[in-house]
Design an enzyme around this catalytic site. Structure first.
Site, mmCIF file in Angstrom:
data_model
loop_
_atom_site.group_PDB
_atom_site.id
_atom_site.type_symbol
_atom_site.label_atom_id
_atom_site.label_comp_id
_atom_site.label_asym_id
_atom_site.label_seq_id
_atom_site.Cartn_x
_atom_site.Cartn_y
_atom_site.Cartn_z
ATOM 1 N N SER A 9 -9.847 1.804 2.907
ATOM 2 C CA SER A 9 -8.894 2.495 2.162
ATOM 3 C C SER A 9 -7.831 1.732 1.397
ATOM 4 C CB SER A 9 -8.160 3.468 2.885
ATOM 5 O OG SER A 9 -7.279 2.891 3.779
ATOM 6 N N SER A 27 -9.846 -0.752 7.034
ATOM 7 C CA SER A 27 -9.474 -0.471 5.729
ATOM 8 C C SER A 27 -8.507 -1.559 5.074
ATOM 9 C CB SER A 27 -8.128 0.797 5.724
ATOM 10 O OG SER A 27 -9.022 2.055 5.797
ATOM 11 N N LYS A 80 0.684 -1.262 -0.189
ATOM 12 C CA LYS A 80 -0.207 0.150 -0.111
ATOM 13 C C LYS A 80 0.892 1.450 0.071
ATOM 14 C CE LYS A 80 -3.969 1.982 2.669
ATOM 15 N NZ LYS A 80 -4.794 1.967 3.846
#
Lengths: 100, 483
Positions: B146, B170, B71
Site C-alpha cells: 500500500s 506494504s 506516508k
C-alpha cells in the site's frame, strides 16, 4: 452456504459493522466474499488441536505508567476536527426515534 | 537525486543551503507529479517554517536538512493526514507521530505526504480515494501497495528517503515494484504511536531509500522504545552502521522451496537467477529449507488483519473527527451512512470480512484457527533461523502489473502478497532490495532475518548491494503525450 443465505448473513454482518451498503454492493460483496471464504477453508486441512492460539508475536506485556498530570493538547485542539460540537461537547443526532 | 551522504557533503562544502536543496526536490516533484501522483499534499508553508526552525539547530544532526516524505497514514502535526480516505479527507492531526517527531528532532524536513491504498489496505495503490499512484518505470503500471506513494517518490528522485508502513508487505512490495530499497523492521522496534492503526499486531513503520546506508541511518533515528506505544520493544538499539562493509563470508542463506518455485512467474525467477551467482561471490553458503506452513499464510493473514481492522476502524463514526453524513435522522443511521459513504470498497469489504470472522458461530473456525496456524508459522521461522542466518525469497511473485488488471478480483490481488505476508505473521524483519530489471521493470529480492537482528540483515543487504547496485539508476520522465 447457499448464495441467498450468505447474502442474508452478509447484510446482518454489515449491520453489526454499522456499514450501509447499496444493493449493488450487497450483490458484489456476496460474490467476492463467498469466494474469499471458500479459499480460507484451506486452513481446515491443518490439524491444530495441540496448538495454542497466538494473538501477538512478542512476549511483551502492557506497560503501566505513573498517573501523573502531563501536558496534553487543549480541549479546543481536541475538538478541532469534530463534525459538530456544542458547548465543548460532541453533538450527535437523536438516539430515540422521533415520535410520530 | 542524491543519497544522504551526498546531501551532507553538499552542506559541509557549502555548495548549497537547506532551502536550495529542498527546492531542488520540490522542482523534481513538480516535474514528476503530473505523471505519477505519488503525493497527496505538499505543505509548502510548513516546509518554509521547518527550514527556518532548522537555522537554530546544529548542522551536525544526523538528518540535518534531509527532505523526507511520509506516508499519509502517519500523523503530522498541522499537516493534513487522510489515509487516502474520504472519511479523513479534512483531518488535521493535533500532534506528530513519534517517528515524525524523531525525524524532525534530528534535522529532517517533512516535504510531503504520500499516497497509499485507503487505510493501507491494498497491494497496488489503486484503492486511494484521491486517484492511484503510478509506477515511475512505466506509468501504465501500478507501483505496488500500500505504500505506493512513498516508494514511487524515492524511485523518481522526488525525495531521497521516505517512510511507509508494512502490515503484510506494504513497504517491501512497492519497493520491489519501483526499484528501491524498503525495510520492514521487527514488530515493536519502531513506535506505532501516531500510525493510523490497520492491524495492530502486524503494523510496522519502516524506511524507503536507495542505499542500505541510508536505510540504516534512518532506522537508527526511528527505532527504539517509546512510552507512548505499549507494544514498543524495550530492548537496547544496536548501532546499525557498524556492520556495514564487514564480511558476510560463510553466512548461511536459506532458500525456502515454498517461496521460490510454485506460483512465481518465469520473468521474476529469470531475473533473480543472477542473485545466486552474487551469493557465491559474497562467500555465503546456500541451503534449501522448507517452511511447510507458509502455504497457509495468506488465509491466516487475511483473517487476522481484517479482524483487527474491523475493530480498529470502528472509531470512524462521524462523531469525534472526520466525515459525517448529515442527512441521517438518528444516531445508528448516521453511523451507517457516514461509514457507507466515507469508506471505499476495499475497506468495506475487509471490515465485513473481519466482523464475520469474529462473529458468534464463526470465531472458532476463522479467527481462532488463524491464530493457531500463526503460531505454527512463527515456530517454523524460529527453527529455520537456528540453521541459517538469512532467508531469501522473491519479494513479489509477479512483475509490476497494469492498472486495473487485478482490481476487480480481490482474491487475485491478495495473492500478490504471498511472499511478504509470512514475515509480518512471524514478526521478523525483512528488506526488499532491487535485484534486476526485466524489460525495464524492476524486480526485488527479499531478505529476512531473526527477531531484532536488523544489524545483521543490513550488513548482509549492504554486502549484496556492493555487487548489485541500482542506487544510481533512475526512471526517465515520460513523454508528455503518454499522459
Amino acid at each position: 452456504m447457499e448464495r441467498r443465505d450468505f447474502k442474508e448473513q452478509l447484510k446482518k454482518t454489515a449491520h453489526l459493522a454499522r456499514l450501509h451498503l447499496t444493493p449493488e454492493e450487497e450483490e458484489l460483496f456476496t460474490k467476492q466474499l463467498q469466494n474469499i471464504l471458500d479459499y480460507f477453508k484451506k486452513l481446515q486441512e491443518l490439524d491444530t488441536s495441540n496448538v495454542e492460539p497466538m494473538a501477538h508475536v512478542l512476549p511483551l506485556y502492557n506497560i503501566w505508567r505513573e498517573d501523573e498530570v502531563k501536558e496534553s493538547i487543549s480541549q479546543e485542539e481536541a475538538f478541532k476536527n469534530a463534525p459538530e460540537i456544542e458547548d465543548l461537547g460532541f453533538k450527535i443526532p437523536r438516539i430515540m426515534k422521533r415520535e410520530e | 537525486m542524491r543519497t544522504l551522504r551526498e546531501i551532507k557533503k553538499i552542506y559541509e562544502n557549502k555548495e548549497a543551503n537547506v532551502k536550495e536543496v529542498v527546492e531542488s526536490y520540490l522542482e523534481k516533484i513538480k516535474e514528476w507529479e503530473p505523471y505519477i501522483n505519488a503525493f497527496l499534499h505538499i505543505p509548502y508553508e510548513d516546509i518554509e517554517k521547518q527550514i527556518k526552525e532548522l537555522e537554530s539547530k546544529s548542522p551536525n544532526l544526523p538528518l540535518y536538512g534531509i527532505p523526507i516524505a511520509i506516508k499519509d497514514n502517519i500523523l503530522t502535526k498541522n499537516i493534513k493526514t487522510t489515509c487516502a480516505s474520504k472519511i479523513l479527507e479534512n483531518f488535521i492531526p493535533p500532534y506528530d507521530a513519534t517517528v515524525v517527531k524523531r525525524l524532525k528532532e534530528n534535522g529532517a524536513i517533512i516535504i510531503g505526504k504520500t499516497n497509499l491504498d485507503e487505510f493501507a489496505m491494498g497491494s497496488s495503490c489503486e484503492n486511494s480515494a484521491f486517484g492511484p499512484t503510478k509506477n515511475p518505470w512505466d506509468i501504465e503500471r501500478v507501483p505496488g501497495g500500500s505504500s505506493g506513494g512513498s516508494a514511487a517518490c524515492v524511485s523518481a528522485g522526488e525525495a531521497p528517503i521516505s517512510l511507509g508502513s508494512d502490515t503484510g508487505g506494504s513497504i517491501r512490495l512497492p519497493a520491489s515494484f519501483t526499484g528501491v530499497i524498503g525495510l520492514k523492521p521487527t514488530y515493536g522496534l519502531v513506535s506505532r504511536f501516531g500510525l493510523v492503526a490497520f492491524a495492530s499486531s502486524l503494523d510496522q513503520i519502516g524506511p524507503f531509500g536507495r542505499t542500505v546506508e541510508d536505510i540504516a541511518i534512518t532506522l537508527q533515528i526511528i527505532a527504539g522504545h517509546d512510552p507512548m506505544d505499549s507494544t514498543s520493544s524495550p530492548y537496547e538499539i544496536p548501532n546499525y552502521l557498524e556492520g556495514l562493509g564487514k564480511s558476510v563470508k560463510n553466512w548461511r542463506v536459506g532458500i525456502p522451496k515454498e517461496l521460490w518455485y510454485k506460483g512465481v512467474s518465469e520473468e521474476v525467477l529469470k531475473t533473480l537467477e543472477n542473485s545466486f551467482g552474487v551469493f557465491k561471490e559474497m562467500g555465503v553458503t546456500i541451503e534449501e529449507i522448507s517452511l511447510p506452513s507458509l502455504e497457509y499464510a495468506l488465509p491466516v493473514y487475511y483473517i487476522i488483519s481484517t479482524s483487527e481492522a474491523s475493530s480498529n476502524l470502528a472509531r470512524y463514526d462521524g462523531v469525534k473527527y472526520g466525515y459525517r453524513d448529515f442527512t441521517a435522522e438518528d444516531l445508528i443511521s448516521m453511523y451507517k451512512q457516514t461509514r457507507g459513504k466515507g469508506f471505499g470498497s476495499e475497506v468495506k469489504r475487509r471490515i465485513i470480512l473481519g466482523t464475520y470472522a469474529l462473529s458468534a458461530g464463526y470465531y472458532d473456525a476463522y479467527y481462532l484457527k488463524a491464530t493457531k496456524v500463526r503460531r505454527l508459522i512463527r515456530i517454523e521461522f524460529e527453527e529455520a533461523f537456528k540453521k541459517v542466518d538469512i532467508i531469501a525469497s522473491p519479494t513479489s511473485p509477479v512483475l509490476p502489473f497494469k492498472l486495473g488488471e487485478r482490481i476487480s478480483d480481490p482474491l487475485q490481488m491478495y495473492l500478490t502478497d504471498i511472499m511478504t505476508i509470512p514475515v509480518n505473521l512471524a514478526g521478523i524483519p525483512a528488506i526488499s532490495m532491487p535485484a534486476g530489471f526485466y524489460n525495464n521493470l524492476p524486480v526485488g529480492i527479499q531478505f529476512m532475518s531473526s527477531f531484532f537482528t536488523e544489524d545483521k540483515l543490513l550488513q548482509f543487504a549492504y554486502a549484496y548491494q556492493q555487487f548489485v547496485d541500482f542506487s544510481k539508476k533512475y526512471p526517465t520522465l515520460p513523454n508528455k503525450e503518454r499522459v
